[in-house]
Design a protein around this motif. Structure first.
Motif, short mmCIF file in Angstrom:
data_model
loop_
_atom_site.label_atom_id
_atom_site.label_comp_id
_atom_site.label_asym_id
_atom_site.label_seq_id
_atom_site.Cartn_x
_atom_site.Cartn_y
_atom_site.Cartn_z
N SER A 25 42.17 47.11 37.18
CA SER A 25 42.08 47.84 38.45
C SER A 25 40.66 48.02 38.94
O SER A 25 40.45 48.45 40.08
CB SER A 25 42.76 49.22 38.30
OG SER A 25 42.01 50.07 37.45
N CYS A 26 39.67 47.68 38.10
CA CYS A 26 38.29 47.86 38.55
C CYS A 26 37.38 46.68 38.21
O CYS A 26 36.18 46.75 38.45
CB CYS A 26 37.69 49.16 37.99
SG CYS A 26 37.52 49.22 36.19
N ASP A 27 37.96 45.60 37.64
CA ASP A 27 37.09 44.48 37.27
C ASP A 27 37.27 43.24 38.15
O ASP A 27 36.75 42.17 37.85
CB ASP A 27 37.32 44.09 35.80
CG ASP A 27 38.72 43.52 35.53
OD1 ASP A 27 39.51 43.37 36.50
OD2 ASP A 27 39.02 43.22 34.36
N GLY A 28 38.02 43.38 39.25
CA GLY A 28 38.19 42.26 40.17
C GLY A 28 39.38 41.38 39.87
O GLY A 28 39.63 40.40 40.60
N SER A 29 40.15 41.68 38.83
CA SER A 29 41.28 40.82 38.47
C SER A 29 42.32 40.73 39.58
O SER A 29 43.00 39.70 39.73
CB SER A 29 41.96 41.35 37.19
OG SER A 29 41.09 41.24 36.08
#
Length: 328
Positions: A134-138
């Motif tokens: 949710s916060c690494d760009g996945s």
């Protein structure tokens, strides 16, 4: 703040899916019965093919969210996201285990009490979110349709009351190729697919600790706007969360013992105490970090006008559903 699919002006071909009559979801497989669930315990292993013991009576209670509501649509989207990005290539048991951890967290007072709140807690941070995707760009990757529908099927069953018993009251997991510092401080439950699952030790991990009621609403079903400044992540640390719960549990126990002692010597106080204990206790664990709360919290991020009374014209509200169910 509302979801694009909830805005009449943003409707697109196929968006009526989000307003489907729950009876139309005929492609969702039936959840396994209780006997089948008990047989899944063999899926757990410690990496050497040995199944650890799963304590009887330690499985979570079913969670059922009424289909056809805006809350169900949002929760289904969030839970499908989590299952897909965390375990898209996992066996079905691995996907069910991820879903169960999320629902377990939702019922524990140290986490938000909504599905989307749990999943996107901390997503406004560059690091330190509860679920890294949710916060690494996945989420910039386009989901593969077949895998997405498979994850959605597991999510729909979890929201319809299916309980994956083998993970018990687990609240944490990590990939088998990493070993976070907090792992030795938690109870190892078992390995399912590519993840190792853990429950808290002490009172924080007992079934009685998972008493929190569902919030009754779902925040925006996606990551929160990014906070530009670096932030501390201690409020999401598994060990810090357990320590906080244990402190609050100890304080509550001392107070309960004092109340009981006072009540035994004062009938009037005993009656007053009984009345107070019947009142519902509200535990308000926010879905947002301190920084997000300072920016407005729910008033900024939560959709306040959900389509319980939708603006979709009556003649189109059942668009996308079967006029008659197909045979065979």
């Amino acid at each position: 703040m509302t979801w694009d699919a909830e805005l009449p002006g943003e409707n697109f071909p196929g968006s009526a899916f989000f307003y489907l009559d729950p009876q139309s979801l005929t492609d969702v497989k039936a959840a396994p019965d209780a006997d089948a669930v008990s047989g899944l315990k063999g899926d757990l292993s410690d990496g050497a093919g040995v199944a650890p013991m799963v304590l009887s009576g330690s499985s979570a209670q079913p969670f059922i969210l009424k289909a056809g509501t805006s809350e169900h649509s949002r929760a289904l989207k969030c839970l499908t996201d989590a299952i897909y990005y965390e375990a898209a290539n996992e066996p079905e048991a691995g996907q069910r285990a991820v879903a169960q951890v999320i629902l377990n967290r939702m019922r524990h007072p140290t986490f938000p009490n909504s599905v989307c709140g749990v999943i996107y807690q901390g997503s406004e941070r560059a690091t330190g979110c509860q679920f890294s995707y949710s916060c690494d760009g996945s989420m910039a990757r386009q989901p593969a349709r077949i895998s997405w529908l498979r994850a959605q099927n597991v999510a729909a069953q979890a929201l319809a009351g299916f309980v994956y018993g083998p993970v018990g009251m687990a609240t944490h997991y990590h990939a088998t190729y990493v070993y976070p510092y907090w792992a030795p401080s938690l109870n190892f439950v078992g390995t399912i697919g590519a993840h190792r699952f853990y429950s808290w030790k002490g009172s924080a991990g007992r079934p009685s600790a998972f008493f929190r009621r569902y919030a009754g609403y779902e925040p925006f079903p996606g990551p929160k706007p990014r906070v530009l400044q670096p932030t501390l992540v201690d409020d999401l640390d598994p060990i810090k969360l357990q320590q906080r719960y244990e402190r609050e549990f100890a304080a509550a126990r001392v107070k309960a013992e004092a109340d009981a002692l006072a009540a035994s010597h004062n009938p009037a106080y005993a009656a007053q105490l009984a009345t107070r204990q019947r009142e519902t206790t509200v535990y308000n664990t926010p879905s947002y970090s301190r920084e997000a709360l300072d920016r407005g919290g729910d008033t900024q991020f939560r959709g306040e006008r959900l389509p319980a009374a939708t603006d979709v014209r009556p003649e189109y509200q059942k668009s996308g559903t079967w006029k008659t169910q197909p045979v065979g």
